[in-house]
Design an enzyme around this catalytic site. Structure first.
Site, PDB file in Angstrom:
ATOM      1  N   ASP A 110      15.332  -0.795   1.814  1.00 21.20           N
ATOM      2  CA  ASP A 110      14.043  -1.481   1.911  1.00 21.20           C
ATOM      3  C   ASP A 110      14.203  -2.824   2.633  1.00 21.20           C
ATOM      4  O   ASP A 110      15.130  -3.585   2.352  1.00 21.20           O
ATOM      5  CB  ASP A 110      13.499  -1.729   0.496  1.00 21.20           C
ATOM      6  CG  ASP A 110      12.080  -2.260   0.499  1.00 21.20           C
ATOM      7  OD1 ASP A 110      11.192  -1.569   1.018  1.00 21.20           O
ATOM      8  OD2 ASP A 110      11.856  -3.380  -0.026  1.00 21.20           O
ATOM      9  N   GLU A 134      14.998   0.659   6.752  1.00 26.63           N
ATOM     10  CA  GLU A 134      13.604   0.338   7.016  1.00 26.63           C
ATOM     11  C   GLU A 134      13.597  -1.032   7.672  1.00 26.63           C
ATOM     12  O   GLU A 134      13.668  -2.054   7.008  1.00 26.63           O
ATOM     13  CB  GLU A 134      12.769   0.292   5.725  1.00 26.63           C
ATOM     14  CG  GLU A 134      11.287   0.136   6.032  1.00 26.63           C
ATOM     15  CD  GLU A 134      10.523  -0.848   5.153  1.00 26.63           C
ATOM     16  OE1 GLU A 134       9.287  -0.822   5.155  1.00 26.63           O
ATOM     17  OE2 GLU A 134      11.150  -1.684   4.475  1.00 26.63           O
TER      18      GLU A 134
HETATM   19  O1  TEU Z   1       7.858  -2.615   3.189  1.00 25.04           O
HETATM   20  C1  TEU Z   1       8.210  -3.639   4.069  1.00 25.04           C
HETATM   21  C2  TEU Z   1       7.158  -4.085   5.029  1.00 25.04           C
HETATM   22  O2  TEU Z   1       7.332  -5.085   5.672  1.00 25.04           O
HETATM   23  C3  TEU Z   1       5.886  -3.376   5.217  1.00 25.04           C
HETATM   24  O3  TEU Z   1       5.946  -2.029   5.294  1.00 25.04           O
HETATM   25  C4  TEU Z   1       4.867  -3.875   4.239  1.00 25.04           C
HETATM   26  O4  TEU Z   1       4.947  -3.284   3.005  1.00 25.04           O
HETATM   27  C5  TEU Z   1       3.475  -3.656   4.752  1.00 25.04           C
HETATM   28  O5  TEU Z   1       3.471  -3.878   6.060  1.00 25.04           O
HETATM   29  C6  TEU Z   1       2.520  -4.672   4.187  1.00 25.04           C
HETATM   30  O6  TEU Z   1       1.762  -4.159   3.208  1.00 25.04           O
HETATM   31  C7  TEU Z   1       8.711  -2.317   2.127  1.00 25.04           C
HETATM   32  C8  TEU Z   1       8.148  -1.188   1.283  1.00 25.04           C
HETATM   33  O7  TEU Z   1       8.057  -0.023   2.065  1.00 25.04           O
HETATM   34  C9  TEU Z   1       6.843  -1.612   0.709  1.00 25.04           C
HETATM   35  O8  TEU Z   1       6.226  -0.601  -0.019  1.00 25.04           O
HETATM   36  C10 TEU Z   1       7.102  -2.801  -0.180  1.00 25.04           C
HETATM   37  O9  TEU Z   1       5.884  -3.300  -0.667  1.00 25.04           O
HETATM   38  C11 TEU Z   1       7.829  -3.908   0.569  1.00 25.04           C
HETATM   39  O10 TEU Z   1       8.940  -3.425   1.297  1.00 25.04           O
HETATM   40  C12 TEU Z   1       8.374  -4.931  -0.390  1.00 25.04           C
HETATM   41  O11 TEU Z   1       9.458  -4.397  -1.092  1.00 25.04           O
END
Ligand code: TEU
Ligand code: CA
Length: 568
Positions: A215, A283
């Site tokens: 993540d 990610e």
């Molecule tokens: O997401 C990271 C991120 O920067 C984006 O996908 C973000 O969640 C979105 O643009 C704004 O709502 C990861 C996870 O996939 C996400 O579900 C989490 O909320 C985030 O990290 C925090 O851990």
């Protein structure tokens, strides 16, 4: 280039895999509490096997106060009791392996929950203590430190800093949280943090997991001195929402810092020290593609999500350009590319591709577009065509639960039931991501929240996020025996992909079929055509293997994709 690539089946599985993302809270509920759990996943392994995927990725299953649905981890070495606890997780890993499926779990290294014992320890310790050093605490600016240390914003809304009350009862230091305030950022310059995560990896590798989804893999390190960010040209065009400000593509002092690569080099060594092809997928919301390539260099991690298609419009030239960029950037480092059209953070592809929601950091994320304009039939066709494209392109594909049912984004969740922290943190301007996280409709009848729960008495309203009354139309049950259903379309596509040695990693060749058609071939005389323009004639004498919609004789209609066996 991809010279020396071993045949499929003899090379590491992750070079070709189709991975199915399970958003655990919303997949299946085995005990009637309205929350998805590991027992639910276990009960659907047969469904997943029949679907034909190679691996599952489970979103964070650790104990968590669920302020960001598990992305706020309170203990990385255990499993949330509501999800069934550690023993259930071990059973799931074993049963998935028995069916030949790999298991990828989510790891969240950028931040912990504020309930993690480390953060609680930091709150109860003095400024400058070793406990505080595990996080990013700073004195505020202004005469009495009443202003945040810099101008960084939280991705979800509001400032990225929160001030704490010190043991003397006075307002004191501030801590950094790039996401919700219940998600304090860790300090990766601290060696205890580094070591703890190495132990976490080993703990789960010992339990048999095949990989990790990392993540916010591009977070972790922050530029020293924590400099203010400048207003960018993108903000001037797309407005000043936090999402634009924090996620726009130009370089930021909190994303994609050099320090992250040292971490992934050491993680790679740990992965390689285990038998089997253990892997990690990053990610990393970084651009251009050449920056993503740096995460998958031969001594770093094996795979990264390619988010190009989440920000693309349904336009032939744009898609072609993104395919070229993605493939050429990764070919230089020898890593397979990946294709992603859906995940738990974005509006579902059916809506996105129909309504033309594209811009990362703005439209895709914060505004869900005008749903009243949605043409379900056209959106479904485009989403299915995108799937045939993704499954035929070189490399691996990540699918998100429910796309195989053709689920649209849910826009009518009552406001008082929205749970994404973005809703509150944006001051109720941005409905957030709940619309793609509604519990899966397994059955047509509303009982058990459309079969989400095995307790038939559970009503839709009692599910943690309530499905809308029309949800049953999309159920797996209603699609099971319909040869034209989206579910059976996915099953057939995945079955063909599995038996087609030219698919997965490997070379592709462009086919020139006109400006409005994206077409390419793969080894073994396999070809994929996606038509973005007016109906075209397909090459004569090339048998059709699969298509996203009906074909009229030899003609490929608008928005439709086809897989062909090319005539020799
Ligand atoms: O997401 C990271 C991120 O920067 C984006 O996908 C973000 O969640 C979105 O643009 C704004 O709502 C990861 C996870 O996939 C996400 O579900 C989490 O909320 C985030 O990290 C925090 O851990
Ligand atoms: Ca449950």
């Amino acid at each position: 280039m991809i010279s020396g690539l071993a045949p499929r089946g003899q090379r590491p599985w992750w070079r070709d895999a189709v991975t199915y993302q399970i958003y655990i809270r919303s997949f299946a509920d085995s005990n009637g509490d309205g929350i998805g759990d590991i027992g639910g996943i276990r009960s659907k392994l047969g469904y997943l096997e029949k679907l034909g995927i190679d691996a599952i990725w489970i979103t964070p299953w650790y104990p968590s106060p669920q302020r960001d649905h598990g992305y706020d981890v309170a203990d990385y070495l255990d499993i949330e009791p509501d999800y069934g606890g550690l023993k259930e997780g071990e059973l799931l890993i074993r049963e998935a392996h028995e069916l030949g499926m790999k298991v990828i779990i989510d790891i969240v290294p950028n931040h912990t929950s504020d309930q993690h014992r480390w953060f609680q320890g930091a709150l109860n310790s003095q400024p400058g203590s070793s406990e505080r050093d595990r996080y990013i605490f700073r004195q505020g600016k202004g005469v009495n430190g009443e202003l945040p240390p810099n101008n960084w914003q939280a991705v979800f809304g509001g400032p990225a800093w929160k001030r704490v009350i010190e043991s003397d009862g006075r307002a004191g230091q501030w801590y950094l949280h790039l996401f919700a305030q219940e998600q304090p950022d860790l300090n990766w310059e601290n060696s205890e943090v580094v070591r703890h995560f190495e132990d976490i990896l080993k703990f789960w590798l010992d339990k048999g997991v095949d990989g990790f989804r990392i993540d916010v893999a591009h977070g972790l390190f922050k530029e020293s001195g924590l400099p203010d960010i400048r207003r960018s040209w993108i903000e001037r065009i797309f407005g000043r929402s936090n999402l634009t400000r924090m996620l726009s593509p130009e370089h930021k002092p909190f994303w994609d810092q050099e320090g992250v690569h040292q971490v992934y080099r050491s993680w790679r060594k740990i992965l390689d020290s285990y038998p089997g092809d253990r892997m990690a997928v990053a990610e990393a919301w970084v651009s251009p593609a050449s920056r993503i390539a740096r995460y998958v260099r031969s001594d770093e991690i094996q795979n990264s999500f390619n988010f190009e298609m989440l920000t693309s419009l349904w336009k032939a030239d744009e898609i072609r350009k993104r395919i070229n960029n993605s493939i050429s950037a990764l070919a230089e480092v020898g890593a397979p590319t990946s294709w992603v059209f859906n995940n738990h953070d974005v509006v579902r592809s059916l809506d996105r591709l129909d309504l033309g929601l594209a811009n990362h950091g703005d439209t895709t994320f914060s505004r869900q577009g005008d749903g009243s304009r949605l043409d379900i039939a056209r959106g479904t066709l485009r989403a299915k065509s995108a799937t045939l494209m993704a499954l035929a392109l070189p490399g691996c594909t990540y699918l998100y639960q429910g796309e195989e049912l053709g689920l649209p984004e849910v826009r009518d969740i009552p406001e008082d039931r929205l749970t994404d922290p973005r809703w509150k943190m944006s001051n109720y301007a941005d409905r957030g991501r709940d619309g793609c996280r509604v519990p899966i409709p397994w059955k047509s009848s509303p009982r058990g929240a459309f079969g989400f729960s095995n307790d038939e008495n559970l009503t839709a309203e009692q599910a943690w996020l309530p499905p809308s009354p029309w949800w049953g139309e999309y159920s797996a049950e209603s699609q099971e025996d319909d040869p034209n259903s989206t579910l059976n379309f996915y099953r057939k596509a995945l079955a063909i992909r599995k038996n087609e040695p030219g698919l997965g990693d490997g070379p592709m060749e462009w086919i020139d079929a006109g400006g409005q058609v994206v077409a390419f071939s793969r080894a073994g005389g396999f070809a994929c055509y996606i038509n973005f323009g007016k109906e075209i004639a397909l090459p004569k004498g090339s048998p059709v293997l699969h298509s996203s919609g009906p074909l009229s004789e030899n003609f490929l209609p608008t928005d439709t994709a086809v897989w062909l066996r090319e005539k020799k």
